[in-house]
Design a protein around this motif. Structure first.
Motif, PDB file in Angstrom:
ATOM      1  N   LEU A  56     -30.218  15.087 -29.106  1.00 53.02           N
ATOM      2  CA  LEU A  56     -30.031  15.543 -27.630  1.00 53.02           C
ATOM      3  C   LEU A  56     -30.313  14.429 -26.827  1.00 53.02           C
ATOM      4  O   LEU A  56     -31.710  14.355 -26.497  1.00 53.02           O
ATOM      5  N   LEU A  78     -25.241  20.059 -22.314  1.00 52.63           N
ATOM      6  CA  LEU A  78     -25.846  19.285 -22.977  1.00 52.63           C
ATOM      7  C   LEU A  78     -25.179  18.013 -23.591  1.00 52.63           C
ATOM      8  O   LEU A  78     -23.895  17.943 -23.714  1.00 52.63           O
ATOM      9  N   ILE A  84     -29.948  17.230 -20.797  1.00 53.33           N
ATOM     10  CA  ILE A  84     -29.701  18.952 -20.676  1.00 53.33           C
ATOM     11  C   ILE A  84     -29.463  19.114 -18.930  1.00 53.33           C
ATOM     12  O   ILE A  84     -30.174  18.324 -18.240  1.00 53.33           O
TER      13      ILE A  84
END
Length: 157
Positions: free
Chosen positions: A6, A83, A9
């Protein structure tokens, strides 16, 4: 099992509001990404667009197709996804489960079709995002989780 990371965000408080980039966030069944207007589940409704995910590789491929110079390339926030992931091909199947961090689980509900708003960012961007789900995926939260940039992301099913 294939794993990625990831790397971004983001959320927005309302439609057309600017995206707010975060380093970490709570993501819940009741509210999606905390503070994002699309995530809240309305009574009697089944959410299909609670969280949006975009693969960095797909975003860059679309920008490459437009032959934009490095200084002309918009940041991933222009796509308005929650995301941003890297190093993992997002599933193209409804019902696939994406795991992020220790406990967050998201079920893929559909492709995130690019809208004409993308052409407001860069002419031709909407068409460049159309092939092979380059616009990303939409999903609903199955289990709550706290996430942070750098967390591992995996496809569980």
């Amino acid at each position: 099992m294939e794993a990625g990371q990831l790397i971004g965000i983001a959320r927005r408080k309302r439609s057309r509001a600017p995206m707010e980039e975060l380093q970490s966030a709570a993501v819940t069944v009741a509210a999606g990404v905390q503070g994002d207007f699309r995530g809240a589940v309305r009574p009697g409704r089944v959410p299909r667009r609670q969280v949006s995910l975009l693969a960095a590789e797909d975003w860059l491929a679309a920008l490459y197709d437009l032959r934009l110079a490095e200084g002309e390339r918009p940041r991933w926030l222009a796509r308005r996804a929650n995301l941003l992931v890297e190093g993992l091909r997002l599933p193209r199947d409804k019902g696939s489960v994406i795991a992020i961090g220790q406990s967050l689980r998201i079920a893929v509900t559909m492709e995130c079709d690019p809208c004409s708003r993308m052409d407001e960012v860069v002419p031709g961007l909407m068409a460049a995002l159309l092939p092979d789900w380059r616009g990303g995926v939409l999903g609903t939260v199955l289990t709550d989780g706290a996430i942070a940039v750098g967390d591992e992301i995996r496809i569980e099913q």
